[in-house]
Design a protein around this motif. Structure first.
Motif, PDB file in Angstrom:
ATOM      1  N   PHE A  82      -1.016 132.227 -45.851  1.00  0.00           N
ATOM      2  CA  PHE A  82      -1.247 133.593 -44.962  1.00  0.00           C
ATOM      3  C   PHE A  82      -2.691 134.173 -45.535  1.00  0.00           C
ATOM      4  N   ARG A  83      -3.095 134.912 -44.607  1.00  0.00           N
ATOM      5  CA  ARG A  83      -4.444 135.561 -45.241  1.00  0.00           C
ATOM      6  C   ARG A  83      -4.248 137.010 -44.694  1.00  0.00           C
ATOM      7  N   CYS A  84      -3.149 137.651 -45.101  1.00  0.00           N
ATOM      8  CA  CYS A  84      -3.060 139.150 -44.565  1.00  0.00           C
ATOM      9  C   CYS A  84      -4.135 139.937 -44.913  1.00  0.00           C
TER      10      CYS A  84
ATOM     11  N   CYS B 159      -2.023 130.946 -50.917  1.00  0.00           N
ATOM     12  CA  CYS B 159      -1.463 131.413 -50.061  1.00  0.00           C
ATOM     13  C   CYS B 159      -1.651 130.732 -48.650  1.00  0.00           C
TER      14      CYS B 159
ATOM     15  N   GLY C  31       0.067 135.446 -54.546  1.00  0.00           N
ATOM     16  CA  GLY C  31       0.137 134.479 -53.914  1.00  0.00           C
ATOM     17  C   GLY C  31       1.554 134.084 -53.191  1.00  0.00           C
ATOM     18  N   GLU C  32       1.670 133.122 -52.376  1.00  0.00           N
ATOM     19  CA  GLU C  32       2.934 132.605 -52.130  1.00  0.00           C
ATOM     20  C   GLU C  32       3.533 131.608 -53.036  1.00  0.00           C
TER      21      GLU C  32
ATOM     22  N   TYR D  53      -4.923 143.052 -45.556  1.00  0.00           N
ATOM     23  CA  TYR D  53      -4.842 144.001 -46.666  1.00  0.00           C
ATOM     24  C   TYR D  53      -4.916 143.375 -47.992  1.00  0.00           C
ATOM     25  N   CYS D  54      -4.597 142.088 -47.898  1.00  0.00           N
ATOM     26  CA  CYS D  54      -4.489 141.316 -49.098  1.00  0.00           C
ATOM     27  C   CYS D  54      -5.646 140.280 -49.629  1.00  0.00           C
ATOM     28  N   MET D  55      -6.014 139.586 -48.576  1.00  0.00           N
ATOM     29  CA  MET D  55      -6.988 138.627 -48.899  1.00  0.00           C
ATOM     30  C   MET D  55      -7.945 138.546 -47.705  1.00  0.00           C
TER      31      MET D  55
ATOM     32  N   ASN E 286       6.330 135.296 -48.495  1.00  0.00           N
ATOM     33  CA  ASN E 286       5.986 136.078 -47.044  1.00  0.00           C
ATOM     34  C   ASN E 286       7.092 135.023 -45.925  1.00  0.00           C
TER      35      ASN E 286
HETATM   36 FE1  SF4 Z   1      -0.009 138.150 -47.279  1.00  0.00          FE
HETATM   37 FE2  SF4 Z   1       1.552 137.593 -49.664  1.00  0.00          FE
HETATM   38 FE3  SF4 Z   1      -0.205 135.798 -48.929  1.00  0.00          FE
HETATM   39 FE4  SF4 Z   1      -1.200 138.126 -49.608  1.00  0.00          FE
HETATM   40  S1  SF4 Z   1      -0.052 136.890 -50.845  1.00  0.00           S
HETATM   41  S2  SF4 Z   1      -1.985 137.120 -47.777  1.00  0.00           S
HETATM   42  S3  SF4 Z   1       0.582 139.490 -48.759  1.00  0.00           S
HETATM   43  S4  SF4 Z   1       1.351 136.643 -47.478  1.00  0.00           S
END
Ligand code: SF4
Ligand code: SAM
Length: 345
Positions: free
Chosen positions: A37-39, A35, A81-82, A41-43, A113
């Motif tokens: 991003f590194r949200c 991904c 993932g994205e 609550y997710c990663m 995302n």
């Molecule tokens: Fe955020 Fe989706 Fe990436 Fe998880 S997979 S870090 S929720 S964008």
């Protein structure tokens, strides 16, 4: 799972029915664990991703998805993932569009995302995608950067603009985080109404240690969120059932439909119509349980799809009746061993 020695070819086109008489018609496919991003609550910020050889190739994803479609899957949701950071992913979407054209697949969709939508909105429409889910937890630039760590809000807004311009119907998914986006509840509702986008709130699932000393927000129960909405709007309960954990209300004043997803509830299990495929070919029969079947081995063991179809049938026989709620609760203390980015949420 090893390739069965006598795959039952006569079963080939019979639909997938699990031991509790539920037809499996919905497959969620995680096409990557990576991904941009590194949200929080997710990663974790420093993630170790899978080596490439572990991943199903785009051709293998096509073969496996097509096998599920032959066995009666009518809806595919692509996730990660994205999904849009997977190299060459449009090849896969384009391949799936043949099943839309044949009528065997009713819907091809994705959860994203939004960061790559400016580039991919039109190609997605061309491949037959009509509706997408975009995850977005805040409309504030700084807060967005905090919750996603690496994401930038204007990029996502441009992606949403491009998607709407291309004619995609959008549902915004918001993870409810107490003390983080609580104060934006009505702003987000209004913003979605203005842009004619559907909206769903997701209750956060505690996913263990994600290295979050900069932990953003806390658990915000959707019961409480609904209560806050009800102070301003009249909520009309909708009967709509999707076979998943979403419940819907309509705001009588605006006509807007709002969804609530509480992943750990199990009151939808009796109508569960879905299974989840990871990017390594593991099939999870239930989000709340650890049981899975390896489909990559039978897929790679033979070019004859009868093997993998038999392996899918064997896997569906293992689909449990429902979540083991107490067990989920124990894990809710911080030890769900799979990340959402692994099974695709
Ligand atoms: Fe955020 Fe989706 Fe990436 Fe998880 S997979 S870090 S929720 S964008
Ligand atoms: N990257 C894409 C995205 O963010 O939409 C698709 C994959 S993401 C894992 C799918 C969904 O899971 C997103 O809506 C995300 O907000 C949600 N999610 C991730 N971690 C979660 C958690 N711990 N609790 C609840 N929802 C979570």
């Amino acid at each position: 799972m090893n390739a069965p020695s006598h795959p039952n070819v006569t079963e080939k086109s019979a639909p997938l029915i699990d031991p509790f008489a539920r037809a499996i018609t919905y497959l969620r496919v995680s096409v990557t664990d990576r991904c941009d991003f590194r949200c929080v609550y997710c990663m974790a910020e420093n993630m170790t991703f899978l080596p490439k050889k572990e991943l199903l190739t785009l051709e293998e994803l096509d073969r496996l998805s097509s096998a599920f479609i032959r066995l009666g899957v009518e809806k595919l949701r692509i996730t990660g993932g994205e999904p849009l950071v997977r190299k060459g992913i449009m090849t896969y979407f384009e391949a799936m569009s043949r099943h839309l054209a044949s009528g065997n697949l009713k819907e091809l969709t994705l959860t994203t995302n939004g960061s790559q939508l400016a580039r991919f909105a039109q190609p997605l429409v061309d491949a037959g995608v009509r509706r997408i889910n975009v995850s977005l937890d805040t409309l504030d630039d700084d807060k967005f950067a905090r919750v996603t760590r690496w994401g930038r809000l204007p990029q996502v807004i441009s992606g949403i603009d491009a998607a709407q311009a291309a004619g995609l119907r959008i549902k915004i998914n918001v993870v409810a985080l107490k003390g983080f986006n609580e104060d934006e509840l009505f702003r987000i509702v209004d913003w979605c109404a203005e842009r004619d986008m559907d909206l769903t709130f997701i209750e956060v699932m505690p996913m263990g240690d994600l290295g979050g000393e900069d932990r953003v927000g806390q658990y915000w129960s959707l019961k409480d969120l609904r209560g806050q909405l009800a102070q301003q709007f009249t909520l009309q309960e909708l009967d709509e059932r999707t076979g998943g954990p979403a419940r819907y209300v309509r705001l009588e004043e605006t006509g807007q439909k709002i969804g609530f997803i509480t992943p750990l509830t199990h009151n939808f299990c009796e109508s569960c119509n879905r299974v989840r495929l990871t990017c390594t070919g593991e099939l999870y029969m239930c989000l709340g349980q650890e049981d899975m079947a390896d489909l990559r081995s039978p897929l790679r063991a033979s070019t004859d799809d009868a093997y993998v179809e038999a392996a899918i049938r064997d896997a569906i026989k293992l689909k449990p009746k429902g979540h083991d709620f107490d067990y989920s609760r124990q894990k809710a203390d911080g030890q769900v061993s799979r990340h959402m980015s692994h099974t695709g949420g």
